[in-house]
Design an enzyme around this catalytic site. Structure first.
Site, PDB file in Angstrom:
ATOM      1  N   CYS A   2       0.830  -1.215   0.000  1.00 33.42           N
ATOM      2  CA  CYS A   2       0.000   0.000   0.000  1.00 33.42           C
ATOM      3  C   CYS A   2       0.863   1.264   0.000  1.00 33.42           C
ATOM      4  O   CYS A   2       1.923   1.298   0.614  1.00 33.42           O
ATOM      5  CB  CYS A   2      -0.939   0.083   1.204  1.00 33.42           C
ATOM      6  SG  CYS A   2      -2.063  -1.276   1.303  1.00 33.42           S
ATOM      7  N   ARG A  29       3.932   0.125  -4.872  1.00 36.38           N
ATOM      8  CA  ARG A  29       3.711  -0.412  -3.519  1.00 36.38           C
ATOM      9  C   ARG A  29       2.406  -1.204  -3.437  1.00 36.38           C
ATOM     10  O   ARG A  29       2.113  -1.829  -2.419  1.00 36.38           O
ATOM     11  CB  ARG A  29       3.693   0.717  -2.492  1.00 36.38           C
ATOM     12  CG  ARG A  29       4.968   1.516  -2.388  1.00 36.38           C
ATOM     13  CD  ARG A  29       4.828   2.608  -1.358  1.00 36.38           C
ATOM     14  NE  ARG A  29       4.655   2.062  -0.031  1.00 36.38           N
ATOM     15  CZ  ARG A  29       5.669   1.865   0.820  1.00 36.38           C
ATOM     16  NH1 ARG A  29       6.891   2.188   0.455  1.00 36.38           N
ATOM     17  NH2 ARG A  29       5.464   1.351   1.999  1.00 36.38           N
ATOM     18  N   TRP A  72      -2.657  -2.723  -1.720  1.00 32.81           N
ATOM     19  CA  TRP A  72      -2.308  -4.134  -1.911  1.00 32.81           C
ATOM     20  C   TRP A  72      -3.151  -4.861  -0.879  1.00 32.81           C
ATOM     21  O   TRP A  72      -2.965  -4.690   0.327  1.00 32.81           O
ATOM     22  CB  TRP A  72      -0.814  -4.373  -1.677  1.00 32.81           C
ATOM     23  CG  TRP A  72      -0.396  -5.769  -1.994  1.00 32.81           C
ATOM     24  CD1 TRP A  72      -0.038  -6.271  -3.208  1.00 32.81           C
ATOM     25  CD2 TRP A  72      -0.320  -6.865  -1.084  1.00 32.81           C
ATOM     26  NE1 TRP A  72       0.269  -7.602  -3.121  1.00 32.81           N
ATOM     27  CE2 TRP A  72       0.100  -8.002  -1.826  1.00 32.81           C
ATOM     28  CE3 TRP A  72      -0.560  -7.022   0.273  1.00 32.81           C
ATOM     29  CZ2 TRP A  72       0.276  -9.261  -1.246  1.00 32.81           C
ATOM     30  CZ3 TRP A  72      -0.377  -8.268   0.854  1.00 32.81           C
ATOM     31  CH2 TRP A  72       0.026  -9.369   0.089  1.00 32.81           C
ATOM     32  N   ASN A  98      -1.782   2.103   5.785  1.00 30.18           N
ATOM     33  CA  ASN A  98      -0.860   1.058   5.327  1.00 30.18           C
ATOM     34  C   ASN A  98      -0.462   0.282   6.566  1.00 30.18           C
ATOM     35  O   ASN A  98       0.010   0.863   7.537  1.00 30.18           O
ATOM     36  CB  ASN A  98       0.373   1.680   4.662  1.00 30.18           C
ATOM     37  CG  ASN A  98       1.402   0.614   4.311  1.00 30.18           C
ATOM     38  OD1 ASN A  98       1.073  -0.563   4.186  1.00 30.18           O
ATOM     39  ND2 ASN A  98       2.657   1.022   4.164  1.00 30.18           N
ATOM     40  N   GLY A  99      -0.688  -1.042   6.557  1.00 31.38           N
ATOM     41  CA  GLY A  99      -0.324  -1.878   7.709  1.00 31.38           C
ATOM     42  C   GLY A  99      -1.457  -2.846   8.015  1.00 31.38           C
ATOM     43  O   GLY A  99      -2.369  -3.035   7.214  1.00 31.38           O
ATOM     44  N   GLU A 462      17.650 -17.200  -7.886  1.00 30.45           N
ATOM     45  CA  GLU A 462      17.267 -15.840  -8.325  1.00 30.45           C
ATOM     46  C   GLU A 462      16.608 -15.885  -9.701  1.00 30.45           C
ATOM     47  O   GLU A 462      15.574 -15.251  -9.926  1.00 30.45           O
ATOM     48  CB  GLU A 462      18.513 -14.950  -8.338  1.00 30.45           C
ATOM     49  CG  GLU A 462      18.349 -13.598  -8.988  1.00 30.45           C
ATOM     50  CD  GLU A 462      17.236 -12.735  -8.408  1.00 30.45           C
ATOM     51  OE1 GLU A 462      16.782 -13.008  -7.274  1.00 30.45           O
ATOM     52  OE2 GLU A 462      16.785 -11.809  -9.107  1.00 30.45           O
ATOM     53  N   LYS A 466      12.607 -14.892 -10.730  1.00 28.92           N
ATOM     54  CA  LYS A 466      12.188 -13.957 -11.773  1.00 28.92           C
ATOM     55  C   LYS A 466      11.214 -14.633 -12.750  1.00 28.92           C
ATOM     56  O   LYS A 466      10.249 -14.025 -13.202  1.00 28.92           O
ATOM     57  CB  LYS A 466      13.405 -13.435 -12.512  1.00 28.92           C
ATOM     58  CG  LYS A 466      14.237 -12.467 -11.675  1.00 28.92           C
ATOM     59  CD  LYS A 466      13.480 -11.176 -11.389  1.00 28.92           C
ATOM     60  CE  LYS A 466      14.301 -10.194 -10.573  1.00 28.92           C
ATOM     61  NZ  LYS A 466      14.502 -10.597  -9.178  1.00 28.92           N
ATOM     62  N   GLU A 469       7.926 -14.641 -10.824  1.00 26.47           N
ATOM     63  CA  GLU A 469       7.216 -13.381 -10.512  1.00 26.47           C
ATOM     64  C   GLU A 469       6.909 -12.547 -11.752  1.00 26.47           C
ATOM     65  O   GLU A 469       5.965 -11.769 -11.750  1.00 26.47           O
ATOM     66  CB  GLU A 469       7.973 -12.567  -9.470  1.00 26.47           C
ATOM     67  CG  GLU A 469       9.299 -12.013  -9.911  1.00 26.47           C
ATOM     68  CD  GLU A 469       9.913 -11.078  -8.853  1.00 26.47           C
ATOM     69  OE1 GLU A 469       9.177 -10.458  -8.072  1.00 26.47           O
ATOM     70  OE2 GLU A 469      11.148 -10.987  -8.821  1.00 26.47           O
ATOM     71  N   HIS A 485      19.250 -36.884  -5.167  1.00 26.65           N
ATOM     72  CA  HIS A 485      18.498 -37.171  -3.939  1.00 26.65           C
ATOM     73  C   HIS A 485      17.003 -36.973  -4.130  1.00 26.65           C
ATOM     74  O   HIS A 485      16.262 -36.856  -3.167  1.00 26.65           O
ATOM     75  CB  HIS A 485      19.032 -36.289  -2.806  1.00 26.65           C
ATOM     76  CG  HIS A 485      20.483 -36.513  -2.547  1.00 26.65           C
ATOM     77  ND1 HIS A 485      20.967 -37.616  -1.886  1.00 26.65           N
ATOM     78  CD2 HIS A 485      21.570 -35.810  -2.943  1.00 26.65           C
ATOM     79  CE1 HIS A 485      22.288 -37.568  -1.847  1.00 26.65           C
ATOM     80  NE2 HIS A 485      22.688 -36.492  -2.476  1.00 26.65           N
ATOM     81  N   LYS A 575       6.193  -3.800  -4.532  1.00 28.77           N
ATOM     82  CA  LYS A 575       7.642  -3.592  -4.484  1.00 28.77           C
ATOM     83  C   LYS A 575       8.169  -3.620  -3.058  1.00 28.77           C
ATOM     84  O   LYS A 575       9.273  -4.066  -2.811  1.00 28.77           O
ATOM     85  CB  LYS A 575       7.980  -2.244  -5.111  1.00 28.77           C
ATOM     86  CG  LYS A 575       9.463  -1.934  -5.216  1.00 28.77           C
ATOM     87  CD  LYS A 575      10.136  -2.822  -6.220  1.00 28.77           C
ATOM     88  CE  LYS A 575      11.601  -2.497  -6.380  1.00 28.77           C
ATOM     89  NZ  LYS A 575      12.283  -3.486  -7.245  1.00 28.77           N
TER      90      LYS A 575
HETATM   91  C1  AGP Z   1      12.490  -9.367  -6.133  1.00 28.80           C
HETATM   92  O1  AGP Z   1      12.405  -9.413  -7.544  1.00 28.80           O
HETATM   93  C2  AGP Z   1      11.143  -9.404  -5.476  1.00 28.80           C
HETATM   94  N1  AGP Z   1      10.387  -8.279  -5.887  1.00 28.80           N
HETATM   95  C3  AGP Z   1      11.202  -9.605  -3.979  1.00 28.80           C
HETATM   96  O2  AGP Z   1      11.668 -10.914  -3.775  1.00 28.80           O
HETATM   97  C4  AGP Z   1      12.107  -8.647  -3.171  1.00 28.80           C
HETATM   98  O3  AGP Z   1      13.463  -8.931  -3.446  1.00 28.80           O
HETATM   99  C5  AGP Z   1      11.848  -8.890  -1.678  1.00 28.80           C
HETATM  100  O4  AGP Z   1      10.503  -8.553  -1.405  1.00 28.80           O
HETATM  101  C6  AGP Z   1      12.778  -8.090  -0.765  1.00 28.80           C
HETATM  102  O5  AGP Z   1      12.542  -6.727  -0.940  1.00 28.80           O
HETATM  103  P1  AGP Z   1      13.604  -5.704  -0.285  1.00 28.80           P
HETATM  104  O6  AGP Z   1      14.916  -5.914  -0.996  1.00 28.80           O
HETATM  105  O7  AGP Z   1      13.011  -4.350  -0.546  1.00 28.80           O
HETATM  106  O8  AGP Z   1      13.700  -6.020   1.165  1.00 28.80           O
END
Ligand code: AGP
Length: 580
Positions: A2, A29, A72, A98-99, A462, A466, A469, A485, A575
């Protein structure tokens, strides 16, 4: 999660071109729904991104006070009724939040018994009714806010207005809130991006503080309602031009910005950040227990750091912050190093507060200056990537790894960082067309596996993240050594397996053979000419993390373009994850 914005200005301002322009800057956000209300009670809200809300407003709509919100969803589905702002029955009190109000059900039950009618499924709707009840009991807003902070459990950054009262009440606990001091207006926001195009002067709220913002002044108070003086901070903001320029998406812009964003960071090491880096390196040398705390992509960067340091005999643990309660107890001998692009990730913030309470030292690597995590730190290194708008972390991941390399270098690791920006440029130039080609076939796949080992295992995770997401493709970053395993059972004919093979790593070569023998479609990423389908410049295993990451980010981007995904704002994500 949010984004909230509140503006007060004695000269008045445009809802469309001022209030919602600032809200748009926080859209990353959360973008499930959005809304605003002006000081005279004109309210509009809708589901979906902010642009349709902006389009629906007449340029001539101006006001002196307004609050707005991009959501959000936490409590309650994505509906217009659940969108913020929320209000009391006679629409005289409005709130954005927000929260998470953890005891909202209890408060809602009490208020319902008093005859209050709720129309939404949200926790936030409790706020306007709570204040309505407080005022009806004869309390003024100061007393009502003090009572709220004592009655409510949970996290909140709240902006609240009373109809025709011409001021904003701002209340903060755990969720981020900052006041920007711009030309002829005060801007309350979730973070500095909302107004970094207008001012670099800001006042940061601490927990359990509240403020009254009126046309010509702001007043801050502590939890007991005592006036407090707050320092005006001036933040240096590395502002890539915050438009998409000629790029179709922020993601590809931010991937291609990396030669300059990495160079800016590297140049800061011997200059503006030198002392802080020395302080952190000394702390790491002299601390018995180092714990990295991070989430998502930042966690992958912390794994790189952890492996780098263990090669130097400095043993660290890298823990996903949301699981830290099960794995670590803090004490005064612990050094916690938080890695967080936003500096607001609640899972990390809450761990740092616990660690601080236990006497641990706190360090951090953040991208957003004056973020909550930076303000909790004894020493904080800025990764200077500039604003990263795309929800997926790309250039910030690269800069996090570069800071790790610099720290390792100060602890004895041999590396020349200066050639990294050029190699990033080469990585993109050499591979983008081939990646685009491969993405056509990859975009049709249901599952994609990524194999790594040692320093390239975090990269396997990583790249898989990607693909999940951005492309919504099931992908898994696998430890190559674990194939036998169990996970090799997943490999079948033509199943794509991206194999990360730095410097001819023999164990990776044999793991690749194992899956190839089972019919997998192998895509090798290597830094040895002729030994891979995608080649990155010669480098050591740690640097390989940067270049293989860029190849993986390009791959997820181009697959996303083919699949027509919401690239910069993937579904269900935000984000900055400011709720646990
Ligand atoms: C990364 O592509 C994602 N958007 C997510 O995993 C992000 O890295 C994670 O939420 C951590 O965010 P931060 O680095 O702002 O703490």
């Amino acid at each position: 999660m949010c984004g909230i914005i509140g503006i007060v200005s004695k000269d008045g301002f445009s809802v469309k071109n001022t209030l919602l322009k600032s809200l748009k800057r926080l859209e990353y956000r959360g973008y499930d729904s959005s809304g605003y209300v002006t000081g005279d009670g004109e309210l509009s809200k809708r589901t979906g991104e902010i642009d349709p809300l902006i389009a629906s407003i007449n340029e001539s709509t101006t006001t002196k006070v307004a609050i707005s919100h991009s959501r959000w969803a936490t409590h309650g589905g994505v509906t217009k009724t659940n969108a913020h702002p929320h209000f009391n029955t006679d629409k005289t009190i409005f709130a954005v939040h927000n929260g998470i109000l953890e005891n909202f059900q209890e408060l809602k039950t009490t208020l319902t018994k008093k005859g209050y009618k709720f129309i939404s499924e949200t926790d936030t709707e409790v706020i306007p009714h709570y204040f309505d009840d407080q005022l009806k009991q004869g309390n003024d807003m100061h007393q009502a806010i003090k009572n709220f902070m004592s009655d409510v459990r949970g996290t909140f950054a709240i902006l609240l207005i009373k109809k025709d009262d011409n001021q904003i009440y701002a209340i903060k606990r755990d969720s981020p809130l900052v006041l920007g001091l711009a030309e002829n207006k005060f801007i309350l926001a979730s973070d500095i991006y909302a107004f970094s195009d207008e001012t670099n002067k800001a006042i940061f709220f601490e927990d359990n503080e509240y403020a009254l913002i009126s046309e010509d002044k702001y007043e801050f108070f502590n939890v007991n309602g005592k006036p407090i003086t707050k320092k005006i901070m001036e933040f240096e903001w590395t502002r890539e031009d915050e438009t998409m320029e000629h790029y179709p998406h922020y993601m590809i812009k931010e991937i291609k910005e990396q030669p300059s964003s990495s160079l800016r960071l590297i140049n800061s090491f011997e200059t503006i950040q030198n002392n802080k880096l020395n302080k952190l390196a000394d702390l790491m040398k002299n601390t018995k227990r180092i714990v990295f705390l991070a989430c998502g992509t930042s966690y992958h960067a912390s794994l790189i750091g952890s492996i780098l340091l263990s090669d130097l005999g400095i043993y660290t643990r890298s823990i996903i912050a949301s699981e830290a309660d099960s794995f670590v107890k803090y004490d005064e001998k612990t050094l916690c190093i938080a890695i967080s692009q936003s500096g607001e990730t609640m899972d990390v913030v809450s761990q740092l507060k616990k660690a601080k309470k236990a006497g641990a030292k706190i360090a951090s690597l953040v991208n957003v200056p004056f973020s909550t995590i930076q303000r909790l730190s004894d020493v904080s290194i800025e990764i200077l990537a500039g604003q990263e708008v795309c929800v997926a972390a790309t250039k910030t991941f690269t800069n996090q790894v570069i800071v790790m390399l610099e720290l390792a270098k100060r602890l004895g690791y041999k590396i020349d960082l200066k050639q990294i920006p050029k190699k990033i440029q080469q990585t993109i130039a050499i591979n983008e067309d081939k990646v685009k080609e491969m993405s056509i076939k990859l975009s049709k796949k249901r599952d994609i596996f990524v194999l790594g080992k040692g320093m390239s295992y975090p990269m396997a995770r990583e790249i898989a993240l990607k693909l999940k997401e951005i492309d919504y493709i099931h992908a898994e970053g696998m430890m190559a050594g674990e194939l036998k395993h169990g996970t090799i059972a997943l490999i079948d004919k033509d199943v794509p397996v991206i194999s990360l093979i730095p410097n001819g790593n023999e164990e990776m070569i044999s793991a690749t053979q194992e899956v190839k023998a089972r019919g997998a479609w192998i895509i090798k990423i290597s830094n040895v000419e002729g030994k891979g389908d995608l080649i990155v410049p010669k480098c050591d295993e740690a640097e390989f993390a940067i270049y293989s990451g860029i190849v993986g980010h390009l791959m997820s981007y181009h697959i996303g373009v083919i699949l027509k995904r919401e690239i910069d704002k993937p579904r269900n994500l935000a984000k900055s994850v400011t709720v646990k």
